[in-house]
Motif scaffolding. Structure first.
Motif, PDB file in Angstrom:
ATOM      1  N   THR A 268       0.848  -1.190   0.000  1.00  0.00           N
ATOM      2  CA  THR A 268       0.000   0.000   0.000  1.00  0.00           C
ATOM      3  C   THR A 268       0.882   1.237   0.000  1.00  0.00           C
ATOM      4  O   THR A 268       1.695   1.421   0.909  1.00  0.00           O
ATOM      5  CB  THR A 268      -0.920   0.034   1.233  1.00  0.00           C
ATOM      6  N   PHE A 269       0.736   2.076  -1.033  1.00  0.00           N
ATOM      7  CA  PHE A 269       1.409   3.368  -1.095  1.00  0.00           C
ATOM      8  C   PHE A 269       0.428   4.411  -0.575  1.00  0.00           C
ATOM      9  O   PHE A 269      -0.604   4.669  -1.200  1.00  0.00           O
ATOM     10  CB  PHE A 269       1.834   3.694  -2.528  1.00  0.00           C
ATOM     11  N   THR A 270       0.738   5.009   0.553  1.00  0.00           N
ATOM     12  CA  THR A 270      -0.224   5.907   1.203  1.00  0.00           C
ATOM     13  C   THR A 270      -0.041   7.366   0.831  1.00  0.00           C
ATOM     14  O   THR A 270      -0.906   8.187   1.130  1.00  0.00           O
ATOM     15  CB  THR A 270      -0.088   5.802   2.734  1.00  0.00           C
ATOM     16  N   GLY A 271       1.091   7.730   0.202  1.00  0.00           N
ATOM     17  CA  GLY A 271       1.445   9.140   0.122  1.00  0.00           C
ATOM     18  C   GLY A 271       1.974   9.601   1.473  1.00  0.00           C
ATOM     19  O   GLY A 271       2.163   8.800   2.401  1.00  0.00           O
ATOM     20  N   MET A 272       2.192  10.876   1.600  1.00  0.00           N
ATOM     21  CA  MET A 272       2.739  11.395   2.848  1.00  0.00           C
ATOM     22  C   MET A 272       1.695  11.334   3.961  1.00  0.00           C
ATOM     23  O   MET A 272       0.545  11.723   3.771  1.00  0.00           O
ATOM     24  CB  MET A 272       3.224  12.831   2.669  1.00  0.00           C
ATOM     25  N   LEU A 273       2.105  10.863   5.127  1.00  0.00           N
ATOM     26  CA  LEU A 273       1.242  10.834   6.303  1.00  0.00           C
ATOM     27  C   LEU A 273       1.754  11.842   7.317  1.00  0.00           C
ATOM     28  O   LEU A 273       2.957  11.964   7.528  1.00  0.00           O
ATOM     29  CB  LEU A 273       1.251   9.436   6.937  1.00  0.00           C
ATOM     30  N   THR A 274       0.832  12.546   7.943  1.00  0.00           N
ATOM     31  CA  THR A 274       1.216  13.520   8.966  1.00  0.00           C
ATOM     32  C   THR A 274       0.292  13.380  10.171  1.00  0.00           C
ATOM     33  O   THR A 274      -0.761  12.737  10.101  1.00  0.00           O
ATOM     34  CB  THR A 274       1.125  14.965   8.427  1.00  0.00           C
ATOM     35  N   GLY A 275       0.691  13.995  11.267  1.00  0.00           N
ATOM     36  CA  GLY A 275      -0.165  14.107  12.437  1.00  0.00           C
ATOM     37  C   GLY A 275      -0.663  12.772  12.956  1.00  0.00           C
ATOM     38  O   GLY A 275       0.074  11.778  13.028  1.00  0.00           O
ATOM     39  N   GLU A 276      -1.937  12.742  13.314  1.00  0.00           N
ATOM     40  CA  GLU A 276      -2.518  11.553  13.932  1.00  0.00           C
ATOM     41  C   GLU A 276      -2.444  10.343  13.018  1.00  0.00           C
ATOM     42  O   GLU A 276      -2.199   9.220  13.481  1.00  0.00           O
ATOM     43  CB  GLU A 276      -3.978  11.823  14.323  1.00  0.00           C
ATOM     44  N   LEU A 277      -2.625  10.550  11.704  1.00  0.00           N
ATOM     45  CA  LEU A 277      -2.627   9.417  10.791  1.00  0.00           C
ATOM     46  C   LEU A 277      -1.240   8.771  10.713  1.00  0.00           C
ATOM     47  O   LEU A 277      -1.118   7.550  10.646  1.00  0.00           O
ATOM     48  CB  LEU A 277      -3.096   9.864   9.406  1.00  0.00           C
ATOM     49  N   LYS A 278      -0.177   9.589  10.739  1.00  0.00           N
ATOM     50  CA  LYS A 278       1.172   9.017  10.747  1.00  0.00           C
ATOM     51  C   LYS A 278       1.412   8.239  12.037  1.00  0.00           C
ATOM     52  O   LYS A 278       1.953   7.123  12.009  1.00  0.00           O
ATOM     53  CB  LYS A 278       2.223  10.115  10.610  1.00  0.00           C
ATOM     54  N   HIS A 279       1.011   8.804  13.165  1.00  0.00           N
ATOM     55  CA  HIS A 279       1.196   8.107  14.436  1.00  0.00           C
ATOM     56  C   HIS A 279       0.339   6.843  14.510  1.00  0.00           C
ATOM     57  O   HIS A 279       0.752   5.843  15.111  1.00  0.00           O
ATOM     58  CB  HIS A 279       0.891   9.047  15.600  1.00  0.00           C
ATOM     59  N   ALA A 280      -0.826   6.861  13.882  1.00  0.00           N
ATOM     60  CA  ALA A 280      -1.659   5.655  13.837  1.00  0.00           C
ATOM     61  C   ALA A 280      -1.001   4.580  12.977  1.00  0.00           C
ATOM     62  O   ALA A 280      -1.118   3.380  13.278  1.00  0.00           O
ATOM     63  CB  ALA A 280      -3.047   5.994  13.299  1.00  0.00           C
ATOM     64  N   ALA A 281      -0.315   4.989  11.910  1.00  0.00           N
ATOM     65  CA  ALA A 281       0.422   4.024  11.092  1.00  0.00           C
ATOM     66  C   ALA A 281       1.531   3.366  11.908  1.00  0.00           C
ATOM     67  O   ALA A 281       1.756   2.148  11.822  1.00  0.00           O
ATOM     68  CB  ALA A 281       1.009   4.712   9.860  1.00  0.00           C
ATOM     69  N   LEU A 282       2.220   4.156  12.712  1.00  0.00           N
ATOM     70  CA  LEU A 282       3.257   3.609  13.582  1.00  0.00           C
ATOM     71  C   LEU A 282       2.649   2.653  14.619  1.00  0.00           C
ATOM     72  O   LEU A 282       3.255   1.631  14.959  1.00  0.00           O
ATOM     73  CB  LEU A 282       4.003   4.745  14.283  1.00  0.00           C
ATOM     74  N   ALA A 283       1.462   2.990  15.105  1.00  0.00           N
ATOM     75  CA  ALA A 283       0.791   2.122  16.079  1.00  0.00           C
ATOM     76  C   ALA A 283       0.320   0.828  15.433  1.00  0.00           C
ATOM     77  O   ALA A 283       0.326  -0.238  16.073  1.00  0.00           O
ATOM     78  CB  ALA A 283      -0.392   2.860  16.705  1.00  0.00           C
ATOM     79  N   ALA A 284      -0.084   0.885  14.170  1.00  0.00           N
ATOM     80  CA  ALA A 284      -0.596  -0.303  13.483  1.00  0.00           C
ATOM     81  C   ALA A 284       0.517  -1.244  13.031  1.00  0.00           C
ATOM     82  O   ALA A 284       0.302  -2.449  12.878  1.00  0.00           O
ATOM     83  CB  ALA A 284      -1.424   0.130  12.271  1.00  0.00           C
ATOM     84  N   ALA A 285       1.700  -0.711  12.808  1.00  0.00           N
ATOM     85  CA  ALA A 285       2.797  -1.502  12.242  1.00  0.00           C
ATOM     86  C   ALA A 285       3.330  -2.525  13.238  1.00  0.00           C
ATOM     87  O   ALA A 285       3.301  -2.318  14.448  1.00  0.00           O
ATOM     88  CB  ALA A 285       3.924  -0.575  11.787  1.00  0.00           C
ATOM     89  N   ASN A 286       3.810  -3.634  12.693  1.00  0.00           N
ATOM     90  CA  ASN A 286       4.497  -4.652  13.492  1.00  0.00           C
ATOM     91  C   ASN A 286       6.016  -4.510  13.404  1.00  0.00           C
ATOM     92  O   ASN A 286       6.722  -4.824  14.362  1.00  0.00           O
ATOM     93  CB  ASN A 286       4.099  -6.046  13.019  1.00  0.00           C
ATOM     94  N   LEU A 287       6.491  -4.057  12.244  1.00  0.00           N
ATOM     95  CA  LEU A 287       7.922  -3.882  12.019  1.00  0.00           C
ATOM     96  C   LEU A 287       8.152  -2.579  11.263  1.00  0.00           C
ATOM     97  O   LEU A 287       7.259  -2.078  10.573  1.00  0.00           O
ATOM     98  CB  LEU A 287       8.516  -5.028  11.179  1.00  0.00           C
ATOM     99  N   TYR A 288       9.366  -2.074  11.384  1.00  0.00           N
ATOM    100  CA  TYR A 288       9.770  -0.880  10.648  1.00  0.00           C
ATOM    101  C   TYR A 288      11.017  -1.230   9.830  1.00  0.00           C
ATOM    102  O   TYR A 288      11.904  -1.949  10.325  1.00  0.00           O
ATOM    103  CB  TYR A 288      10.088   0.260  11.618  1.00  0.00           C
ATOM    104  N   VAL A 289      11.088  -0.714   8.598  1.00  0.00           N
ATOM    105  CA  VAL A 289      12.249  -0.997   7.754  1.00  0.00           C
ATOM    106  C   VAL A 289      12.737   0.286   7.092  1.00  0.00           C
ATOM    107  O   VAL A 289      11.948   1.109   6.629  1.00  0.00           O
ATOM    108  CB  VAL A 289      11.919  -2.073   6.691  1.00  0.00           C
ATOM    109  N   ALA A 290      14.058   0.469   7.079  1.00  0.00           N
ATOM    110  CA  ALA A 290      14.695   1.591   6.385  1.00  0.00           C
ATOM    111  C   ALA A 290      15.848   1.027   5.559  1.00  0.00           C
ATOM    112  O   ALA A 290      16.942   0.817   6.088  1.00  0.00           O
ATOM    113  CB  ALA A 290      15.193   2.636   7.377  1.00  0.00           C
ATOM    114  N   PRO A 291      15.616   0.761   4.269  1.00  0.00           N
ATOM    115  CA  PRO A 291      16.630   0.106   3.431  1.00  0.00           C
ATOM    116  C   PRO A 291      17.550   1.087   2.709  1.00  0.00           C
ATOM    117  O   PRO A 291      18.064   0.790   1.635  1.00  0.00           O
ATOM    118  CB  PRO A 291      15.764  -0.659   2.422  1.00  0.00           C
ATOM    119  N   SER A 292      17.801   2.247   3.292  1.00  0.00           N
ATOM    120  CA  SER A 292      18.446   3.368   2.604  1.00  0.00           C
ATOM    121  C   SER A 292      19.891   3.077   2.196  1.00  0.00           C
ATOM    122  O   SER A 292      20.638   2.402   2.902  1.00  0.00           O
ATOM    123  CB  SER A 292      18.446   4.607   3.506  1.00  0.00           C
TER     124      SER A 292
END
Length: 399
Positions: A268-292
């Protein structure tokens, strides 16, 4: 002391630099420093809708926007230049952000002309990968403009020890390390995940892997796509959320990576998330990945860790301290290493949970905006008093 912070752009579409500059100004002001911030109304393909050429008073600092012509991050603003010529002498120190930008080079030249000390923060733009991307243009610009500006700066503020090492390898010694941070209170009580599920119902009842960042070549989505395909073959309930703005029209290329890997239907490509929606995405996630491939010091990595997420980040994220503290998996910049890190977490949920808890405590203790400001103020004071930079922040003193 009166401090002028300058950045050519501060729109949210430009990513972490914009947030870092604002938060730095706010934190410095909260500790009693007199801080002004000037910038343009550029916001990648858009414009910031704020009053122009007048002070806007924030809680602990004031900000002034100027009209400009821009194409992505190439920005020209005659009103800003005119204002600087008339007002820059009112400030004791100028703090600039980013490099390889003509308008920033003008600020450095004006500071030199008026004999006003300035401090530069490259925000990762002097990292090896960043220097090699469109390399011949950057080499030319560096040799004509940036090298001299860096030499004449009173200090070069880097945001990670790895970045300090790389900047020192270019021949500079006057380096201080002051990392980015987070506001602890923003991550102590995250919103319910349902806020995110309501906007993106296809993510409900899935094991969510979250990528939070710009859709950009340096972010490693070409590596993440085949890595995620490997993960999904073993764990079919996984779903990847790619959350971030498409600043440079790279979205179709990024989507093609996942199409080629055979897993686009689970992304799912969400576009930019800000505010409550970004924090809700962090709350919903099980893992975080940064492949930079390359970062200065990623704001989104700090946010993922502060949210208590087990994180897989590459060495390009410049955060070996997270591995030392056993607060994240720091892996090599390749497909197999990224996939193995994610599989390790998914195969050992208790271990993953413990890693996330360590990550949260590690960030809360060491990486907040207040602690960053408390380190930066002695740097300003040393420059103002014409004394040596603080030794405890100096990379040359630590190595």
């Amino acid at each position: 002391m009166k401090i002028l912070i300058f950045t050519p752009y501060i729109g949210s579409n430009y990513g972490g630099l914009s947030k870092a500059v604002k938060e730095t100004a706010e934190a410095l002001g909260s500790l009693g420093l007199n801080v002004d911030l000037i910038t343009t109304n550029a916001n990648n393909l858009d414009k910031i809708q704020e009053p122009l050429n007048k002070w806007i008073y924030e809680k602990n600092y004031r900000i002034r926007y100027f009209s400009c012509w821009h194409r992505q991050d190439f920005i020209v603003s005659l009103p800003l230049i005119n204002w600087l010529i008339q007002n820059i002498a009112d400030y004791d120190i100028v703090h600039t952000n980013t490099v390889f930008a003509p308008i920033v080079s003008f600020v450095h030249w004006l500071c030199q002309l008026r004999q006003i000390p300035y401090i530069m923060t490259p925000h990762g733009m002097l990292e090896p990968w960043a220097l090699s991307y469109k390399g011949w243009k950057k080499r030319l610009y560096y040799n004509i403009f940036e090298k001299l500006a860096l030499q004449k700066a009173s200090a070069i503020q880097v945001i990670a020890n790895v970045e300090a090492h790389n900047v020192k390898s270019l021949g500079f010694e006057h380096i201080v390390t002051v990392p980015n941070g987070i506001h602890r209170q923003e991550f102590e009580n995250l919103p319910e995940p349902e806020v995110f599920y309501q906007h993106f119902p296809e993510t409900c009842n899935k094991n969510l892997i979250l990528f939070l960042g710009r859709i950009d070549p340096k972010k490693g989505l070409d590596l993440l796509a085949p890595a995620f395909a490997t993960v999904r073959a073993k764990f079919p309930q996984t779903h990847l959320v790619v959350a971030g703005p498409d600043n440079i029209g790279f979205l179709s290329t990024a989507q093609h990576y996942f199409l080629q890997a055979g897993c686009l239907d689970a992304v799912t490509f969400t576009g930019m998330l800000t505010g409550e929606l970004k924090h809700a995405a962090l709350a919903a996630a099980n893992l975080y990945v940064a492949p930079s491939y390359s970062e200065g010091f990623s704001m989104s990595v700090l946010e993922g860790m502060a949210s208590g997420l087990p994180c897989v980040i590459t060495t390009g994220c410049n955060f070996p301290e997270a591995a030392t503290a056993k607060a994240a998996y720091v892996v090599d910049i390749n497909i197999n290493a990224i996939a193995d890190g994610l599989i390790q977490y998914l195969s050992n949920p208790q271990q993953a949970k413990a890693m996330g808890e360590r990550a949260r405590g590690f960030i809360f203790q060491n990486y907040t905006w207040n602690s960053a400001a408390e380190k930066l103020i002695p740097v300003y004071k040393s420059i103002f008093d014409r004394k040596p930079l603080p030794k405890y922040l100096s990379y040359s003193q630590m190595n």
